[in-house]
Design a protein around this motif. Structure first.
Motif, PDB file in Angstrom:
ATOM      1  N   PHE A   1      -1.309 -40.931  11.880  1.00 53.22           N
ATOM      2  CA  PHE A   1      -0.277 -40.515  10.922  1.00 53.22           C
ATOM      3  C   PHE A   1      -0.177 -41.573   9.833  1.00 53.22           C
ATOM      4  CE2 PHE A   1       0.762 -38.386  14.850  1.00 53.22           C
ATOM      5  CZ  PHE A   1       1.075 -37.095  14.420  1.00 53.22           C
ATOM      6  N   VAL A   2      -0.363 -41.148   8.590  1.00 50.64           N
ATOM      7  CA  VAL A   2      -0.280 -42.077   7.457  1.00 50.64           C
ATOM      8  C   VAL A   2       1.144 -42.012   6.905  1.00 50.64           C
ATOM      9  CG1 VAL A   2      -1.161 -42.579   5.152  1.00 50.64           C
ATOM     10  CG2 VAL A   2      -2.697 -41.700   6.922  1.00 50.64           C
ATOM     11  N   VAL A   3       1.783 -43.174   6.738  1.00 48.28           N
ATOM     12  CA  VAL A   3       3.163 -43.182   6.233  1.00 48.28           C
ATOM     13  C   VAL A   3       3.209 -43.519   4.742  1.00 48.28           C
ATOM     14  CG1 VAL A   3       5.431 -44.254   6.459  1.00 48.28           C
ATOM     15  CG2 VAL A   3       4.104 -43.699   8.497  1.00 48.28           C
ATOM     16  N   GLY A   4       2.362 -44.435   4.303  1.00 49.11           N
ATOM     17  CA  GLY A   4       2.382 -44.737   2.873  1.00 49.11           C
ATOM     18  C   GLY A   4       1.633 -46.016   2.567  1.00 49.11           C
ATOM     19  N   GLN A   5       1.449 -46.247   1.265  1.00 47.22           N
ATOM     20  CA  GLN A   5       0.673 -47.407   0.831  1.00 47.22           C
ATOM     21  C   GLN A   5       1.546 -48.655   0.823  1.00 47.22           C
ATOM     22  OE1 GLN A   5      -1.336 -46.288  -2.749  1.00 47.22           O
ATOM     23  NE2 GLN A   5      -2.226 -48.302  -2.981  1.00 47.22           N
ATOM     24  N   LEU A   6       1.004 -49.739   1.364  1.00 50.48           N
ATOM     25  CA  LEU A   6       1.787 -50.985   1.424  1.00 50.48           C
ATOM     26  C   LEU A   6       2.176 -51.480   0.040  1.00 50.48           C
ATOM     27  CD1 LEU A   6       0.297 -53.316   4.157  1.00 50.48           C
ATOM     28  CD2 LEU A   6       2.698 -53.149   3.561  1.00 50.48           C
ATOM     29  N   ASP A   7       1.219 -51.423  -0.906  1.00 47.62           N
ATOM     30  CA  ASP A   7       1.486 -51.939  -2.252  1.00 47.62           C
ATOM     31  C   ASP A   7       2.624 -51.198  -2.934  1.00 47.62           C
ATOM     32  OD1 ASP A   7      -0.562 -53.551  -1.898  1.00 47.62           O
ATOM     33  OD2 ASP A   7      -1.915 -52.687  -3.395  1.00 47.62           O
ATOM     34  N   GLU A   8       2.797 -49.939  -2.543  1.00 51.42           N
ATOM     35  CA  GLU A   8       3.767 -49.112  -3.248  1.00 51.42           C
ATOM     36  C   GLU A   8       5.166 -49.257  -2.714  1.00 51.42           C
ATOM     37  OE1 GLU A   8       2.136 -44.994  -5.014  1.00 51.42           O
ATOM     38  OE2 GLU A   8       3.205 -44.979  -3.152  1.00 51.42           O
ATOM     39  N   THR A   9       5.296 -49.782  -1.480  1.00 51.88           N
ATOM     40  CA  THR A   9       6.625 -49.776  -0.870  1.00 51.88           C
ATOM     41  C   THR A   9       7.576 -50.659  -1.659  1.00 51.88           C
ATOM     42  OG1 THR A   9       5.962 -51.538   0.613  1.00 51.88           O
ATOM     43  CG2 THR A   9       5.801 -49.301   1.464  1.00 51.88           C
ATOM     44  N   LEU A  10       8.841 -50.312  -1.593  1.00 54.52           N
ATOM     45  CA  LEU A  10       9.874 -51.064  -2.304  1.00 54.52           C
ATOM     46  C   LEU A  10      10.621 -51.896  -1.273  1.00 54.52           C
ATOM     47  CD1 LEU A  10      11.347 -48.007  -4.244  1.00 54.52           C
ATOM     48  CD2 LEU A  10       9.513 -49.498  -4.990  1.00 54.52           C
ATOM     49  N   GLU A  11      10.754 -53.188  -1.528  1.00 51.74           N
ATOM     50  CA  GLU A  11      11.546 -54.029  -0.632  1.00 51.74           C
ATOM     51  C   GLU A  11      12.941 -54.121  -1.228  1.00 51.74           C
ATOM     52  OE1 GLU A  11      10.983 -56.483   1.994  1.00 51.74           O
ATOM     53  OE2 GLU A  11       9.062 -55.607   2.566  1.00 51.74           O
ATOM     54  N   LEU A  12      13.908 -53.469  -0.579  1.00 55.75           N
ATOM     55  CA  LEU A  12      15.278 -53.489  -1.088  1.00 55.75           C
ATOM     56  C   LEU A  12      16.205 -53.779   0.076  1.00 55.75           C
ATOM     57  CD1 LEU A  12      14.956 -50.307  -3.270  1.00 55.75           C
ATOM     58  CD2 LEU A  12      15.553 -52.545  -4.165  1.00 55.75           C
ATOM     59  N   ARG A  13      17.168 -54.660  -0.135  1.00 57.19           N
ATOM     60  CA  ARG A  13      18.143 -55.030   0.905  1.00 57.19           C
ATOM     61  C   ARG A  13      17.444 -55.455   2.200  1.00 57.19           C
ATOM     62  NH1 ARG A  13      23.179 -53.814   0.091  1.00 57.19           N
ATOM     63  NH2 ARG A  13      23.576 -53.576   2.312  1.00 57.19           N
ATOM     64  N   GLY A  14      16.245 -56.054   2.061  1.00 56.11           N
ATOM     65  CA  GLY A  14      15.533 -56.539   3.241  1.00 56.11           C
ATOM     66  C   GLY A  14      14.850 -55.437   4.032  1.00 56.11           C
ATOM     67  N   LEU A  15      14.846 -54.215   3.490  1.00 52.24           N
ATOM     68  CA  LEU A  15      14.215 -53.096   4.205  1.00 52.24           C
ATOM     69  C   LEU A  15      13.057 -52.562   3.382  1.00 52.24           C
ATOM     70  CD1 LEU A  15      17.495 -51.241   5.224  1.00 52.24           C
ATOM     71  CD2 LEU A  15      16.122 -52.732   6.656  1.00 52.24           C
ATOM     72  N   ARG A  16      12.181 -51.809   4.045  1.00 46.41           N
ATOM     73  CA  ARG A  16      11.002 -51.289   3.342  1.00 46.41           C
ATOM     74  C   ARG A  16      11.193 -49.788   3.094  1.00 46.41           C
ATOM     75  NH1 ARG A  16       5.966 -53.528   3.561  1.00 46.41           N
ATOM     76  NH2 ARG A  16       6.156 -54.422   5.637  1.00 46.41           N
ATOM     77  N   TYR A  17      11.100 -49.404   1.835  1.00 44.90           N
ATOM     78  CA  TYR A  17      11.275 -47.997   1.468  1.00 44.90           C
ATOM     79  C   TYR A  17       9.979 -47.454   0.885  1.00 44.90           C
ATOM     80  CZ  TYR A  17      16.313 -48.450   2.015  1.00 44.90           C
ATOM     81  OH  TYR A  17      17.569 -48.634   2.523  1.00 44.90           O
ATOM     82  N   HIS A  18       9.687 -46.196   1.173  1.00 44.61           N
ATOM     83  CA  HIS A  18       8.536 -45.538   0.553  1.00 44.61           C
ATOM     84  C   HIS A  18       9.072 -44.678  -0.593  1.00 44.61           C
ATOM     85  CE1 HIS A  18       5.613 -46.703   3.622  1.00 44.61           C
ATOM     86  NE2 HIS A  18       6.664 -46.716   4.410  1.00 44.61           N
ATOM     87  N   PRO A  19       8.531 -44.887  -1.803  1.00 49.18           N
ATOM     88  CA  PRO A  19       9.075 -44.174  -2.970  1.00 49.18           C
ATOM     89  C   PRO A  19       9.164 -42.669  -2.733  1.00 49.18           C
ATOM     90  CG  PRO A  19       7.367 -45.712  -3.665  1.00 49.18           C
ATOM     91  CD  PRO A  19       7.407 -45.763  -2.172  1.00 49.18           C
ATOM     92  N   ILE A  20       8.169 -42.091  -2.089  1.00 49.88           N
ATOM     93  CA  ILE A  20       8.129 -40.633  -1.938  1.00 49.88           C
ATOM     94  C   ILE A  20       9.361 -40.116  -1.197  1.00 49.88           C
ATOM     95  CG2 ILE A  20       6.688 -40.816   0.147  1.00 49.88           C
ATOM     96  CD1 ILE A  20       6.528 -37.987  -2.411  1.00 49.88           C
ATOM     97  N   ASP A  21       9.900 -40.928  -0.244  1.00 49.95           N
ATOM     98  CA  ASP A  21      11.074 -40.467   0.506  1.00 49.95           C
ATOM     99  C   ASP A  21      12.299 -40.384  -0.390  1.00 49.95           C
ATOM    100  OD1 ASP A  21       9.572 -40.331   2.824  1.00 49.95           O
ATOM    101  OD2 ASP A  21       9.929 -42.443   3.299  1.00 49.95           O
ATOM    102  N   ILE A  22      12.455 -41.407  -1.242  1.00 49.09           N
ATOM    103  CA  ILE A  22      13.604 -41.390  -2.158  1.00 49.09           C
ATOM    104  C   ILE A  22      13.419 -40.248  -3.153  1.00 49.09           C
ATOM    105  CG2 ILE A  22      14.885 -42.735  -3.877  1.00 49.09           C
ATOM    106  CD1 ILE A  22      13.978 -45.266  -2.415  1.00 49.09           C
ATOM    107  N   GLU A  23      12.173 -40.070  -3.628  1.00 44.85           N
ATOM    108  CA  GLU A  23      11.912 -39.017  -4.614  1.00 44.85           C
ATOM    109  C   GLU A  23      12.168 -37.619  -4.047  1.00 44.85           C
ATOM    110  OE1 GLU A  23       8.598 -41.843  -6.779  1.00 44.85           O
ATOM    111  OE2 GLU A  23       7.934 -40.201  -5.501  1.00 44.85           O
ATOM    112  N   THR A  24      11.829 -37.440  -2.760  1.00 45.21           N
ATOM    113  CA  THR A  24      12.084 -36.139  -2.147  1.00 45.21           C
ATOM    114  C   THR A  24      13.577 -35.837  -2.165  1.00 45.21           C
ATOM    115  OG1 THR A  24      10.203 -36.523  -0.704  1.00 45.21           O
ATOM    116  CG2 THR A  24      11.706 -34.785  -0.045  1.00 45.21           C
ATOM    117  N   SER A  25      14.387 -36.850  -1.837  1.00 41.71           N
ATOM    118  CA  SER A  25      15.845 -36.653  -1.867  1.00 41.71           C
ATOM    119  C   SER A  25      16.310 -36.345  -3.281  1.00 41.71           C
ATOM    120  CB  SER A  25      16.563 -37.923  -1.387  1.00 41.71           C
ATOM    121  OG  SER A  25      16.207 -38.206  -0.063  1.00 41.71           O
TER     122      SER A  25
END
Length: 1454
Positions: free
Chosen positions: A1336-1360
């Motif tokens: 299962f591929v979750v996302g690209q490391l380079d693309e993830t956003l580090e916010l509030r000490g957590l790792r976010y995948h842009p696509i998840d925020i964009e889906t919302s």
């Protein structure tokens, strides 16, 4: 002022300097007009002996404040003599117009704002000019200045404002993720707590026994109709305020009798009457026709049917019409009485029938004008029983949520209420009463229609329409008729006061009782004072002002009785706002800025018993110094919500309990919805209403108080006074306050933004609460209640649904969202990779790895054993099977425009080789760029390069219509690859050398360009054969989603093992046909287009994706026409079909498109599978026979172009649901389908033969266990052999392509894909019979956003974000200096742009616990997307920071 024209020359210099300073302060807005006048007068007073004091100084009286329109600046709401009738049209009437006035309050606000003077201002939003026509021309940006004058400076400004410390301190802990993740702010030890004893119920005076009291209200009417027939009952006014006609008691009786007779006997047949006693009937009469309403109301009482007065519906979509429909439904109303004029004015269908209003039951309309009524027969007499507990009438009430319910009042309650009012107000027979209130409900009905008839009072009604045209009319009526009682609201006091200047001779000395119906409103005190201040000189006595409190459920709760002449007025309560927010009464003496002055509403009604209970939870009695809800027990109150037994119980049958929770008695009380306390001398004080209560972080705020504070911020220039709504919305586990106001058309952007910022500061200072959102909408666009106020619940609904269409908006989530969890602190990993591995083994967890099947020994027709090189394979095919068609290229009409057999392809490749040798002057191993549109020329050129011993580099050609955006990428690849030569077509060659191209790149420095449209006839002397298979075959260049251009080196060995792996997985051989619809320039797309057919011998039908833009059904109809079993496409192609053909499946079916032949449809991608898209594609085209199992995805990366590809043998791809909160912590927690905060992930296809993957911790480089999130590492003979870089960064090569685990298998070399994912062993069996391991591929490391000490995948925020509003076509997110920036493409009209800002902010806060820093609304198509359909977020970010997006709106959330 009188001193304006005076000569200042004789005044001392220092005073003159002071004056100059004042002028400057005023011009810069540091001081209000009023403050300026005051200070100026003070400075000049020693030199002005002749000026009399302008304002009466009353020590205890709060005067008309500057927050109201002053004499020299009449506002449209307050018509003075100077305002023309034109200016009056848009005066709003709402119920909450001008009650909010007090000098003290305005001074408090000014003081609060002065504190904030030094603070940094937040950046102003930027707005495209075309979007909002509202602003006048002069606020346009001067030419030459870019509209957004540097986004980055604005963001810097925003960051500066964010550096301020937040007020509520975050507590120092946060719960484990498995718990709810909300930060619970710890209780402040200084919070005031109630300290008094438990309250004792307060008793009203006993109801007096009256000897001649009638047995029912109808009996009183019958009595006056017979004995006092000439006595006036009601006088109505025309629009100019002149008396129109007077209805006598005789007329009222005879007409009501006629109506009763008609209702009972003439509306059906004798055996089947339409109405029976006890039926409910709607009364639909405009306010301006009180006489018709009176007759209808009394007619219903006489006929013993139950009147339900409602407002006249103005249109089908009237605000709240649906809720009125709910009321009519719950009361079972099917008949409506109305007047002829009103009926004519109702909206009609084209057939002339009355419109079916939204949500209403079917209605029969009956006109009650006298000419349509029948005179009763001699023997008919109405039945007038003694009042009992049956319902007499139903009064509507709107709840906070907007639901409209009917409060039933019984016949005995009606009678008792009239008696109690008569006793409390001391009504006498034959008095005159002026009523300005709505006579259909509330005080206007109780005093002006019911109690007045009981006491044979002469009522003069002044409808709202008359008040709008002539605000003094009610005062004139009191003067002319020497009225004893007047029934008004604060608004009427204010309007009369503003208009009184031209009325010198008014006399109000006849009034013994001026009943202020909304006297329970905390802001009524200043209206009463200001009115008294003006009219005391006209005979108005201070002791006649009688504020009262009422509620739809309990009817009249309390009323101040008129005092004896000259007695002292009751004392005021000056309360601390802070105390009030905690529900505690604290007298405020120190900080008058945050004080609330309230007046009493007199004593509880005769015959009633009152308690104060806690507003929420069980009805526990409050302490004496605690604010609570007033509950009342009285025979004169409502009995139930008609037809709603469940809600009734909680409101009408409340039994208060003591501290221990034991009931204090048996008597049921009714909740009034009023919040207040009992003061000294049993006086009742009301500080707010339940429906205006906003509870934020456990503290209570009153909507009306917030309105008052907002309006004290000199709003006259920006917003309309009466058109402001305050409500709360629940976002991220707390209530958030929203203020919406109507902006004046002439307000400039700067003014509005300034006003909004100041309102934020004032509310923050005075109420200690942060506003979440402040929105301004164009004038006259908020939904209105029938009487002109604002429909709050409808406004809230519009806000939440994105239908508010603001023209200005300010969100402040940073300051008011204080319950976010603390940012995660990354712990140093104390456990080494070895311990983790051993721990997993001990726990019985297997390591997370998976492998495709073995590549096996080569046993095919000696093909590959003989030909390690693809170039040899093509030569061999050209000899052994020359006429076998390898490629067919289709155009947009589905016609094969070009085909290539093995021999044709071989010969064309040879000619290209000759051209390269003759014209190129190339050496073996030079790089050659191939610049071709998708087609067979590209394939031939590729093999031509292999034959010539040069290295091909395929590059997507520039877009002729968009050279500035696309040509620089071409140039960059040419430069980075150090290409010695370019092979291309004549058309593209012309473009490369054109003047347009010169505008974006240097065209003089292109390498040699060879056009292959006309080629030499000669064959090359010999074809090149590489000495070893490790030699380079081609370079694969691609721009990643993060904007990085990377080229990887593919060796001949890698190419042939890759082709062999695909051949095995997809079972490809010469007799097969596959269809390819994707871009052939890099990755697996290029492999399928150019390499695979030559290796495996199957026929490829090529469909260039750009042809789909001309003919959408091309790909699907090709699949059907050629009966294709296997097809490959990209996400962009799938999306085009889903969006463009979704509604056309029937038409395609009719054209014979049938997809039942398709066995596998593979989406080639380098990203997490887009499950929503593949599922909707499968669902949409199921009707065309597409199998639900057909669609799957492939996965490749830069280091290995093909890791997974769903073949023919493996099990179907599986789907799992993971918890998003855990993913942010780099953990995988599998949950059930439909779990909250879950994300569905689909397996990326079966792992290819010869490929092994393992999941590794990217920091420690140790292997991870099954179902753990880590980086995907791959080991495979077809991995790329390294990056192609100018600098030869060896360390990076080693790290990405030849790296080893820190523990475990030390000898295997792995390539790092840069993608996060996990492996899960499933219950399914693979091709070999073992259990299948799914990747299962979750996302690209380079693309993830580090916010509030957590790792976010842009696509998840964009889906919302894309789900937040129907008009968001696409969205992209990126970060800039720790701020989250959301870019949303607006597909709707531009007036919806600002609706998106709060919705985007809400959804990201709710679902991802992040605060959005900047929301950018742009046109569709602005977000750049690469050929694989992936968003180029970094390009977008660069364009945003360089101000190149031309956004419709940019909102900076504070």
């Amino acid at each position: 002022m009188a001193d304006r024209g005076m000569d200042l020359s004789g005044i001392p210099k220092e005073v003159r300097d002071h004056l100059a300073e004042l002028e400057l302060e005023l011009s810069e807005g540091d001081i209000t007009q009023k403050g300026y006048e005051k200070k100026r007068a003070k400075l000049l007073s020693p030199f002005l002996p002749h000026i009399t004091s302008v304002e009466l100084a009353l020590p205890d009286v709060q005067q008309q404040s500057s927050s109201g329109p002053t004499s020299d600046e009449p506002s449209p709401e307050a018509p003075g003599p100077s305002s023309s009738s034109g200016g009056r049209k848009n005066r709003s009437g709402g119920a909450r117009d001008d009650r909010y006035r007090s000098d003290i309050h305005t001074e408090a606000v000014q003081a609060a704002l002065a504190k904030h003077k030094e603070e940094k201002m937040a950046p102003m939003p930027t707005k495209r000019r075309s979007a909002f026509v509202q602003s006048p021309m002069e606020n346009c940006t001067p030419p030459g200045v870019p509209v957004n004058s540097r986004v980055s400076t604005k963001i810097q400004q925003l960051l500066n404002t964010l550096k301020r410390p937040k007020r509520p301190p975050l507590s120092e802990f946060f719960l484990d993720d498995s718990e709810e993740i909300v930060e619970v702010p710890q209780a402040d030890p200084n919070t005031p707590r109630p300290e008094g004893r438990q309250i004792i119920p307060v008793k009203g005076e006993p109801l007096g026994v009256v000897s001649n009291w009638p047995p029912a209200l109808q009996a009183a009417l019958a009595r006056w109709g017979a004995t006092q027939a000439k006595s006036p009952a009601l006088t109505t006014l025309d629009v100019t305020g002149k008396p129109l006609y007077t209805l006598t008691y005789g007329k009222l009786w005879s007409r009501s009798l006629k109506l009763a007779y008609t209702l009972l006997n003439k509306l059906g047949t004798k055996n089947e009457p339409v109405l029976k006693p006890g039926d409910r009937v709607a009364l639909v009469y405009p306010n301006s026709d009180p006489a018709m309403f009176w007759v209808a109301f009394y007619g219903c009482l006489l006929a013993e049917v139950i009147p339900v007065p409602i407002e006249v519906p103005l249109s089908r979509q009237d605000a709240g019409s649906l809720q009125i429909g709910f009321l009519l439904g719950s009361c079972g109303v099917s008949l409506a009485l109305t007047s002829e004029i009103c009926l004519k004015g109702l909206p009609k269908t084209p057939q002339g029938e009355i419109m079916q209003f939204k949500g209403w039951p079917r209605m029969k309309w009956v006109v009650t004008d006298t000419k349509y009524l029948t005179k009763p027969s001699k023997d008919w007499q109405p039945h007038i029983p003694t009042a009992n507990t049956d319902t007499a009438y139903i009064e509507y009430k709107a709840s906070k949520e907007g639901t409209v319910m009917g409060v039933a009042v019984s016949k005995v309650a009606l009678l008792t209420h009239c008696q109690a009012l008569t006793q409390a107000c001391n009504y006498c027979e034959g008095e005159t009463l002026v009523n300005v209130l709505d006579c259909k409900k509330d005080m206007g009905l109780w005093h002006g229609v019911l109690t007045s008839v009981m006491n044979r009072i002469h009522t003069i009604t002044v409808p709202y329409a008359v008040m709008k045209a002539c605000p003094m009319s009610w005062v004139q009526r009191v003067h002319i008729h020497k009225a004893r009682v007047a029934l008004v609201k604060c608004r009427d006091l204010h309007w009369a006061m503003m208009a009184h200047r031209d009325q010198r001779d008014t006399n109000l000395s006849s009034i013994r009782m001026l009943i202020v119906a909304d006297g329970a409103n905390p802001w009524s005190v200043s209206s009463c004072d200001a009115f008294l201040n003006v009219f005391q000189s006209h005979g108005l006595k201070p002791e006649v002002i009688c504020p009262c409190a009422s509620s739809p459920e309990a009817l009249t709760v309390a009323i101040r009785r008129p005092g004896a002449r000259g007695t002292a007025l009751p004392a005021r309560a000056i309360l601390s706002m802070g105390g009030l927010s905690h529900g505690v009464i604290r007298v405020n003496t120190e900080d008058k800025n945050s004080a609330l002055t309230v007046q009493d509403v007199g004593h509880v009604m005769p015959g009633a018993l009152m308690c104060i209970v806690k507003p929420d939870g069980p009805p526990q009695l409050c302490k004496t110094d605690e604010i609570g809800e007033i509950v009342l027990n009285s025979r004169a109150g409502g009995t139930m919500y008609y037809g709603l037994p469940g809600v009734t119980k909680n409101t009408f049958e409340v039994i208060p309990v003591n501290q221990a929770g034991a009931p204090i008695g048996e008597i049921p009380f009714t909740r009034t919805g009023l919040l207040g306390f009992v003061g000294p001398g049993s006086l009742v004080f009301v500080v707010g209403k339940n429906e205006g209560l906003l509870t934020v972080s456990g503290r209570r705020h009153n909507a009306d108080d917030l309105v008052a504070t907002a309006l004290a911020v000199e709003p006259v220039k920006t917003v309309y006074r009466g058109r402001i709504a305050v409500f709360s919305v629940t976002v991220f586990y707390d209530e958030r306050i929203v203020i919406v106001a109507e902006q004046r058309p002439d307000a400039s952007e700067e003014d509005s933004f300034q006003w909004m910022s100041r309102v934020l500061q004032a509310i923050d200072s005075i109420h200690q609460v942060g506003l979440y959102c402040l929105a301004l909408v164009p004038a006259n666009t908020l939904p209105k209640t029938p009487l002109g106020g604002i429909h709050i619940s409808e406004t809230k609904q519009n806000f939440l649904e994105g239908n508010l269409h603001p023209c200005n908006i300010l969100l402040c989530p940073h300051t008011c969202v204080t319950n976010l969890p603390k940012p995660r602190q990354k712990q140093p990993v104390g456990v080494g990779p070895a311990s983790i591995m051993v721990g997993n083994l001990v726990a019985g967890k297997r390591m997370a790895q998976a492998a495709g099947r073995e590549l096996g020994v080569v046993e095919e027709e000696g093909l590959v054993r003989k030909h390690q090189f693809l170039s040899e394979a093509l030569q061999w095919r050209a000899q052994t099977d020359p006429d076998h068609v390898l490629y067919v290229l289709l155009n947009s009409k589905g016609v094969a425009v070009c085909t290539a057999t093995c021999v044709q392809l071989h010969k064309r490749a040879e000619k290209i080789t000759s051209a390269l040798m003759e014209r190129g002057g190339l050496n073996t191993g030079d790089n050659v760029v191939l610049l071709y549109p998708p087609g067979i020329d590209l394939i031939a050129a590729f093999y031509g390069c292999l034959y010539a011993g040069v290295i091909p580099v395929t590059v997507r050609p520039p877009h002729p219509q968009n050279l500035t955006a696309t040509l620089p990428t071409v140039r960059m690849i040419i430069d980075v690859s150090k290409a010695a030569c370019i092979l291309t077509t004549q058309t593209l060659m012309r473009i490369l050398k054109s003047r347009e191209a010169a505008a974006s790149v240097n065209i003089k420095t292109w390498p040699t360009i060879i056009d292959t449209d006309d080629l030499p006839r000669r064959r090359p002397p010999q074809l090149y054969k590489p000495p070893t298979a490790e030699m380079l075959a081609y370079l694969d260049f691609s721009v990643s989603t993060t904007g990085m251009l990377t080229g990887v080196k593919m060796s001949h060995a890698a190419v042939s093992t890759l082709c062999r792996s695909i051949k095995l997985q997809c079972e490809l051989y010469s007799s097969r046909q596959i269809a390819i619809c994707l871009d052939p320039y890099c990755g697996l797309g290029f492999v399928q287009w150019c390499l695979s057919s030559v290796y495996s011998g199957h026929q490829s039908i090529l469909i260039p994706p750009m042809e789909l833009e001309l003919s959408l059904p091309l790909w699907l109809s090709t699949l059907s026409q050629y009966k294709i079993r296997d097809t490959f496409c990209s996400y962009s192609v799938m999306e085009l079909c889903t969006k463009g053909l979704g509604t056309q499946t029937d038409a395609l079916k009719a054209r014979g498109v049938n997809l039942s032949c398709v066995r596998s449809c593979v989406v080639i991608a380098e990203e997490r599978p887009r499950l929503a898209l593949t599922q909707s594609f499968s669902k949409l085209f199921k009707d065309l026979g597409l199998s639900s199992r057909a669609v799957s995805t492939a996965f490749g990366s830069r280091v290995n172009l093909a890791i997974c590809l769903q073949g023919t043998a493996g099990p179907d791809p599986s789907t799992v649901y993971v918890d998003m909160k855990s993913l942010r912590h780099d953990r995988v927690r599998l949950v059930e389908r439909g779990a909250p905060q879950s994300l569905s992930l689909m397996e990326s296809g079966t792992i290819l033969p010869g490929v092994r993957v393992i999941i590794v911790n990217p920091e420690t480089r140790g292997p991870l266990g099954d179902s753990h999130l880590g980086e995907i590492w791959v080991n495979s003979p077809h991995s790329a052999s390294g990056y192609y870089t100018i600098y030869g960064e060896e360390s990076l090569q080693a790290d990405h392509f030849n790296t080893r685990l820190s523990f475990g298998e030390p000898h295997t070399l792995w390539a790092r894909t840069g993608y996060l994912g996990f492996v899960k062993r499933t219950e399914l069996l693979g091709a070999t019979g073992d259990r299948h391991d799914a990747l299962f591929v979750v996302g690209q490391l380079d693309e993830t956003l580090e916010l509030r000490g957590l790792r976010y995948h842009p696509i998840d925020i964009e889906t919302s974000v894309s789900r937040a509003h129907r008009s968001i076509a696409e969205s992209a997110v990126f970060t800039w200096t720790n701020l989250l920036v959301v870019v949303a493409e607006l597909s709707g009209s531009e007036q919806e742009a600002l609706d998106l800002v709060p919705l985007v902010t809400n959804v990201v806060l709710e679902e991802h616990h992040l605060i959005v820093g900047v929301v950018v609304i742009v046109d569709p198509g602005v977000i750049p997307i690469n050929s694989r359909g992936e968003k180029q977020r970094m390009h977008l970010r660069d364009s945003f920071l360089a101000d190149q997006l031309d956004p419709i709106y940019v909102a900076y959330n504070m």
